[in-house]
Design a protein around this motif. Structure first.
Motif, PDB file in Angstrom:
ATOM      1  N   ARG A  37      34.875  24.303  -8.954  1.00 14.18           N
ATOM      2  CA  ARG A  37      34.702  24.576  -7.513  1.00 14.18           C
ATOM      3  C   ARG A  37      34.931  26.064  -7.221  1.00 14.18           C
ATOM      4  O   ARG A  37      35.871  26.662  -7.753  1.00 14.18           O
ATOM      5  CB  ARG A  37      35.695  23.722  -6.722  1.00 14.18           C
ATOM      6  CG  ARG A  37      35.507  23.790  -5.216  1.00 14.18           C
ATOM      7  CD  ARG A  37      36.472  22.871  -4.518  1.00 14.18           C
ATOM      8  NE  ARG A  37      36.238  21.475  -4.859  1.00 14.18           N
ATOM      9  CZ  ARG A  37      35.272  20.710  -4.329  1.00 14.18           C
ATOM     10  NH1 ARG A  37      34.480  21.227  -3.423  1.00 14.18           N
ATOM     11  NH2 ARG A  37      35.131  19.456  -4.701  1.00 14.18           N
ATOM     12  N   LEU A  80      24.258   9.697  -4.591  1.00 17.26           N
ATOM     13  CA  LEU A  80      25.447  10.180  -3.892  1.00 17.26           C
ATOM     14  C   LEU A  80      25.916  11.528  -4.470  1.00 17.26           C
ATOM     15  O   LEU A  80      26.402  12.403  -3.744  1.00 17.26           O
ATOM     16  CB  LEU A  80      26.563   9.136  -4.012  1.00 17.26           C
ATOM     17  CG  LEU A  80      27.580   9.075  -2.889  1.00 17.26           C
ATOM     18  CD1 LEU A  80      26.912   8.846  -1.556  1.00 17.26           C
ATOM     19  CD2 LEU A  80      28.617   8.000  -3.166  1.00 17.26           C
ATOM     20  N   ARG A  82      23.891  13.708  -5.934  1.00 14.36           N
ATOM     21  CA  ARG A  82      22.894  14.721  -5.564  1.00 14.36           C
ATOM     22  C   ARG A  82      22.999  15.102  -4.083  1.00 14.36           C
ATOM     23  O   ARG A  82      22.505  16.157  -3.672  1.00 14.36           O
ATOM     24  CB  ARG A  82      21.482  14.222  -5.879  1.00 14.36           C
ATOM     25  CG  ARG A  82      21.225  14.029  -7.372  1.00 14.36           C
ATOM     26  CD  ARG A  82      19.740  14.042  -7.677  1.00 14.36           C
ATOM     27  NE  ARG A  82      18.997  13.085  -6.888  1.00 14.36           N
ATOM     28  CZ  ARG A  82      18.829  11.805  -7.186  1.00 14.36           C
ATOM     29  NH1 ARG A  82      19.347  11.318  -8.299  1.00 14.36           N
ATOM     30  NH2 ARG A  82      18.137  11.005  -6.404  1.00 14.36           N
ATOM     31  N   ALA A  83      23.644  14.240  -3.287  1.00 14.27           N
ATOM     32  CA  ALA A  83      23.788  14.537  -1.853  1.00 14.27           C
ATOM     33  C   ALA A  83      24.643  15.779  -1.626  1.00 14.27           C
ATOM     34  O   ALA A  83      24.574  16.395  -0.567  1.00 14.27           O
ATOM     35  CB  ALA A  83      24.397  13.337  -1.134  1.00 14.27           C
ATOM     36  N   ARG A  84      25.437  16.148  -2.621  1.00  9.19           N
ATOM     37  CA  ARG A  84      26.333  17.297  -2.450  1.00  9.19           C
ATOM     38  C   ARG A  84      25.782  18.570  -3.088  1.00  9.19           C
ATOM     39  O   ARG A  84      26.485  19.541  -3.274  1.00  9.19           O
ATOM     40  CB  ARG A  84      27.705  16.953  -3.039  1.00  9.19           C
ATOM     41  CG  ARG A  84      28.307  15.746  -2.329  1.00  9.19           C
ATOM     42  CD  ARG A  84      29.526  15.255  -3.017  1.00  9.19           C
ATOM     43  NE  ARG A  84      30.656  16.138  -2.847  1.00  9.19           N
ATOM     44  CZ  ARG A  84      31.855  15.927  -3.387  1.00  9.19           C
ATOM     45  NH1 ARG A  84      32.065  14.838  -4.114  1.00  9.19           N
ATOM     46  NH2 ARG A  84      32.832  16.783  -3.195  1.00  9.19           N
ATOM     47  N   TYR A  87      19.373  22.379  -3.733  1.00  5.62           N
ATOM     48  CA  TYR A  87      18.559  22.849  -4.849  1.00  5.62           C
ATOM     49  C   TYR A  87      17.384  23.679  -4.347  1.00  5.62           C
ATOM     50  O   TYR A  87      16.673  23.275  -3.428  1.00  5.62           O
ATOM     51  CB  TYR A  87      18.055  21.642  -5.649  1.00  5.62           C
ATOM     52  CG  TYR A  87      17.014  21.963  -6.705  1.00  5.62           C
ATOM     53  CD1 TYR A  87      17.264  22.918  -7.682  1.00  5.62           C
ATOM     54  CD2 TYR A  87      15.792  21.298  -6.734  1.00  5.62           C
ATOM     55  CE1 TYR A  87      16.310  23.201  -8.661  1.00  5.62           C
ATOM     56  CE2 TYR A  87      14.842  21.570  -7.702  1.00  5.62           C
ATOM     57  CZ  TYR A  87      15.108  22.526  -8.659  1.00  5.62           C
ATOM     58  OH  TYR A  87      14.169  22.815  -9.615  1.00  5.62           O
ATOM     59  N   GLN A 154      16.297  24.843   3.306  1.00  5.04           N
ATOM     60  CA  GLN A 154      16.391  23.403   3.021  1.00  5.04           C
ATOM     61  C   GLN A 154      17.531  23.106   2.030  1.00  5.04           C
ATOM     62  O   GLN A 154      18.126  22.037   2.071  1.00  5.04           O
ATOM     63  CB  GLN A 154      15.049  22.826   2.555  1.00  5.04           C
ATOM     64  CG  GLN A 154      14.451  23.423   1.283  1.00  5.04           C
ATOM     65  CD  GLN A 154      14.935  22.757   0.016  1.00  5.04           C
ATOM     66  OE1 GLN A 154      15.187  21.552  -0.001  1.00  5.04           O
ATOM     67  NE2 GLN A 154      15.077  23.538  -1.046  1.00  5.04           N
ATOM     68  N   LEU A 157      20.779  22.923   4.201  1.00  4.11           N
ATOM     69  CA  LEU A 157      20.780  22.046   5.378  1.00  4.11           C
ATOM     70  C   LEU A 157      21.957  21.070   5.405  1.00  4.11           C
ATOM     71  O   LEU A 157      22.579  20.859   6.436  1.00  4.11           O
ATOM     72  CB  LEU A 157      19.442  21.276   5.430  1.00  4.11           C
ATOM     73  CG  LEU A 157      19.246  20.391   6.647  1.00  4.11           C
ATOM     74  CD1 LEU A 157      19.168  21.225   7.918  1.00  4.11           C
ATOM     75  CD2 LEU A 157      17.968  19.563   6.507  1.00  4.11           C
ATOM     76  N   SER A 158      22.256  20.501   4.241  1.00  2.95           N
ATOM     77  CA  SER A 158      23.306  19.471   4.217  1.00  2.95           C
ATOM     78  C   SER A 158      24.697  20.077   4.011  1.00  2.95           C
ATOM     79  O   SER A 158      25.650  19.345   3.780  1.00  2.95           O
ATOM     80  CB  SER A 158      23.009  18.473   3.094  1.00  2.95           C
ATOM     81  OG  SER A 158      23.051  19.146   1.859  1.00  2.95           O
ATOM     82  N   ASP A 159      24.784  21.413   4.080  1.00  2.67           N
ATOM     83  CA  ASP A 159      26.043  22.121   3.843  1.00  2.67           C
ATOM     84  C   ASP A 159      26.657  21.676   2.506  1.00  2.67           C
ATOM     85  O   ASP A 159      27.787  21.184   2.463  1.00  2.67           O
ATOM     86  CB  ASP A 159      27.015  21.850   5.000  1.00  2.67           C
ATOM     87  CG  ASP A 159      28.212  22.780   4.956  1.00  2.67           C
ATOM     88  OD1 ASP A 159      28.097  23.862   4.369  1.00  2.67           O
ATOM     89  OD2 ASP A 159      29.271  22.401   5.477  1.00  2.67           O
ATOM     90  N   ASP A 161      28.203  21.455  -1.406  1.00  2.00           N
ATOM     91  CA  ASP A 161      29.289  22.144  -2.113  1.00  2.00           C
ATOM     92  C   ASP A 161      28.742  23.016  -3.241  1.00  2.00           C
ATOM     93  O   ASP A 161      29.303  24.048  -3.564  1.00  2.00           O
ATOM     94  CB  ASP A 161      30.245  21.105  -2.722  1.00  2.00           C
ATOM     95  CG  ASP A 161      30.891  20.256  -1.654  1.00  2.00           C
ATOM     96  OD1 ASP A 161      31.374  20.833  -0.675  1.00  2.00           O
ATOM     97  OD2 ASP A 161      30.887  19.016  -1.794  1.00  2.00           O
TER      98      ASP A 161
END
Lengths: 321, 281
Positions: A37, A80, A82-84, A87, A154, A157-159, A161
């Motif tokens: 991280r 789940l 890939r949601a973080r 790309y 894009q 967009l989902s902010d 990590d």
């Protein structure tokens, strides 16, 4: 797996079958790496070295032939995980009949974002990337640089990590490169972890803490950039100011030290490179010829030198095989 | 339902049936939107509508009481033909275009399952073909009215069953497009369609005493395999009922629809299995 490990590749390999007889071609061979991280890892290598193939494995676009990949502690096939991830593909292509606003709206719905959140976030993001005035224009009229910005928008967009960018600076003009590079620096400051591939060494040097150098599918060097550049620190450089007369004889005396090389000469000032073990001998000679030692430091490799050495080494081995 | 919240407070809901359906609808909506912004689609639709209008001129050649009949037959021939041709063409290109234009690389890394993407594409294409059939049917109805004809129960059923057939052809095209390149996908889909249309003839030949399919063991085996893997598409043909003006029984329509949808589901599942394992290079 510790929570701060976002991405882990363990001896990942990918073999493609090509041609009528299915001849095996090893695109990636036993690559292992870990991204923590907040870290920024540069994935470096010449064209065809397997960078994009391994990124596609990380994102489950292709299945590795061997080894294991963990994304946020899960298999990449897990939606789940890939949601973080945000790309940016190499030369991003989007539906050219859509506008940037529609692209982001579509992507947001794939992420399961609420309509209200999208209404609020999409214009802000497009404004941040300088696309505010073009957000309702179809992409088919966009330049490469503008498409790259849509690609970055894009990805953010989902902010997420973790940002995985494949050649984010390729094909951009100097202004576009500078802007994207600055944006990536800002994203790092915001705490985003970054994994990006490039064959442009200066970009990697500017943006990354760690690198993994890939050549012909093999990870030939990896680790913290500062450690790697100092790892082979066998030489030192001295800057000396020679006495007013007899410059040539002084230089001859200094370069007579075993392994010493005259790198640069500007009037009475010379830069001499010697093996670190020969530094005492060089300083002794300097005293003898009454040269003043202005600077003495271990020589740090540039990333380019490191890359060339490692890549050339592998090519030699490959050539012999 | 599983919710992720980013450090910046953005909420993402990725798990759950409703979220899965929303993703499928998002892909389907985008597939529809693509066609909606394609001038070629409108061009084809316009050309087909013109052909239907042309049938009015053609009907002038018919005897007085046969004018509406000619328009009716022409429409029943043209509309399913155009829909099947569109299904073969668009279905064969469905995945290829996404890979060729590299748009898939930006979509599949998102939290969407491949099955959701594929189902969305299928749903979008089926919706597009339904709109196409509805638009042409509307145009046809207008022309039919002009010639003193009208919509009857058998005609409505004929259109419905032709759409079920189109859904089947689309799922076959989707299966082949998950496996191969567009030309081969198109040819194979067309092959399945043609064999399906004449499979009742094949069944007759297999049962006949003197035919190559009953006498040559290898051909008999080939015939049996074809009859097993390809449905009988003549099930969706109710031309006789339309011709005679007979009502088509509801139970037949239900059975034929279920038959068509079951075959479509089979090919769709096969397409999902292939696509799930495919490397997107």
């Amino acid at each position: 797996m510790a929570d701060d490990v976002l991405l882990q590749l363990d001896r990942v390999g990918k073999t493609f079958r090509t041609g009528f007889w299915g001849r095996p071609v090893q695109a990636v061979r036993e690559v292992s790496l870990t991204l923590h991280r907040g870290e920024s890892v540069g994935y470096l290598g010449p064209n065809g070295s397997g960078k994009t193939t391994s990124i596609k494995c990380i994102l489950s676009l292709i299945q590795p032939s061997s080894g294991a990949i963990r994304l946020f502690g899960k298999a990449p096939s897990d939606a789940l995980a890939r949601a973080r991830v945000g790309y940016l593909p190499e030369s991003p292509y989007f539906y050219d009949y859509l506008t940037p606003h529609e692209v982001l709206d579509y992507v947001g719905r794939l992420y399961g974002m609420d309509r209200g959140a999208l209404k609020n976030r999409v214009p802000k993001l497009l404004d941040r990337l300088g696309l505010g005035k073009a957000m309702h224009r179809p992409l088919r009229g966009f330049s490469k640089g503008m498409l790259q910005r849509v690609g970055i928008a894009q990805s953010l967009l989902s902010d997420p990590d973790l940002l995985i960018y494949d050649e984010p600076l390729s094909g951009l003009d100097p202004i576009g490169r500078k802007e994207v590079r600055e944006l990536m620096v800002d994203l790092r400051k915001e705490g985003k972890s970054l994994f990006f591939s490039s064959h442009v060494l200066t970009d990697i040097e500017t943006l990354c803490d760690s690198v993994c150098i890939l050549d012909r599918g093999v990870a030939v060097a990896q680790g913290r950039l500062s450690d790697l550049l100092l790892a082979d620190r066998l030489e030192s450089e001295a800057v000396l100011e020679l006495a007013a007369d007899a410059h040539d004889s002084a230089i001859a005396a200094l370069t007579s030290v075993e392994g010493a090389v005259l790198c640069e000469r500007a009037g009475a000032v010379v830069r001499v490179r010697v093996p670190t073990t020969r530094v005492p001998e060089l300083t002794r000679r300097a005293l003898e010829v009454q040269a003043q030692l202005r600077e003495l430091a271990p020589r740090r490799d540039s990333l380019e030198e490191l890359f060339m050495r490692k890549a050339v080494h592998v090519q030699d081995v490959g050539g012999e095989a | 339902m599983s919710t992720l919240t980013s450090n910046g407070g953005v909420k993402l809901r990725t798990e759950g049936v409703s979220r899965s359906l929303l993703r499928i609808f998002a892909v389907a909506g985008n597939t529809l939107r693509e066609a909606g912004r394609n001038r070629l689609f409108y061009g084809l639709l316009g050309a087909a509508a013109l052909l239907l209008v042309f049938s009015v001129l053609l009907s002038d050649l018919a005897l007085l009481d046969q004018k509406a009949r000619l328009v009716q037959d022409f429409g029943l021939f043209l509309i399913p033909l155009l829909d099947v041709a569109s299904a073969v063409l668009l279905g064969a290109l469905l995945l290829y275009k996404e890979i060729d234009r590299k748009t898939l690389y930006a979509i599949l890394p998102k939290p969407i399952r491949r099955s959701e993407f594929l189902l969305g594409k299928l749903l979008g294409l089926c919706a597009l073909l339904a709109l196409q059939e509805a638009a042409l049917a509307l145009c046809w109805y207008g022309v039919l009215k002009l010639r003193g004809g009208g919509m009857t129960q058998p005609i409505g059923i004929a259109l419905l069953l032709s759409y079920v057939e189109v859904v089947f052809v689309t799922s076959v095209a989707l299966f082949f497009s998950a496996l191969s390149r567009p030309v081969l996908s198109g040819v194979l889909t067309l092959g399945v369609f043609l064999i399906g249309r004449v499979s009742y003839v094949l069944a007759d030949l297999l049962g006949a005493q003197k035919s190559v399919f009953s006498e040559v063991p290898a051909m008999h085996a080939v015939g049996r395999v074809l009859l097993t893997v390809v449905p009988d598409l003549s099930t969706f043909n109710v031309a006789d009922e339309v011709l005679l003006g007979w009502d088509v029984p509801v139970h037949y329509v239900t059975a034929a629809t279920l038959y068509g949808l079951s075959w479509s589901a089979l090919f769709t599942v096969a397409a999902l299995l292939v696509f799930e394992r495919r490397d997107i290079i």
